[in-house]
Design a protein around this motif. Sequence first.
Motif: not given
Length: 190
Positions: A122-133
Amino acid sequence: MGPKPKGVFFTKGVGKHRERLNSFELALRSANIAEYNLVRVKSIFPPNCKLISVQEGLKFLSPGQIVFTVMSDNATSEPHRLIAASVGVAIPANPAQYGYLSEHHSFGETDSKAGDYAEDMAAMMLATILGVEFDPNVSYDERKEIWRVSDRIVTTRNVTQSAIGDRDGLWSSVVASAVFVDLGEGNNHK
């Protein structure tokens, strides 16, 4: 336009029976969600959605009601086989932004391992839309620290249910679920 839930609660359960369907029903009863018409939905945590307790969430539901859920389930009739079902969530710091829920079911994983994996997805999916490396090759704990430092993902958590297959070969079922509810005025309360 469809409903936009204002609240979500996490629940889990386990059931055992000689019939697979009955063991699933008993797992839903254990999770306190068997009396609703459950509709599985994609894994988006709605903007401005509030995490609530099971007890609070059930107050907004009535038997027979159509209820939307992100659910993971698993079953086995193999004696002593470890099964798990997990739902992870990643909620952004900005409550107006949507987050992600992920479903994971596995064999041979503990609650902790299955839950961490669902949370991580879940965190990886969210990171991708937030631009978090993020680097998929680093450990879960290292990624979790990166997300914490980024100040863009505020909450990750999971609900996980595991069980060991019945020694006599009964079906063992597990469920983990994020159940959406409308917290607005005019709801039917139990």
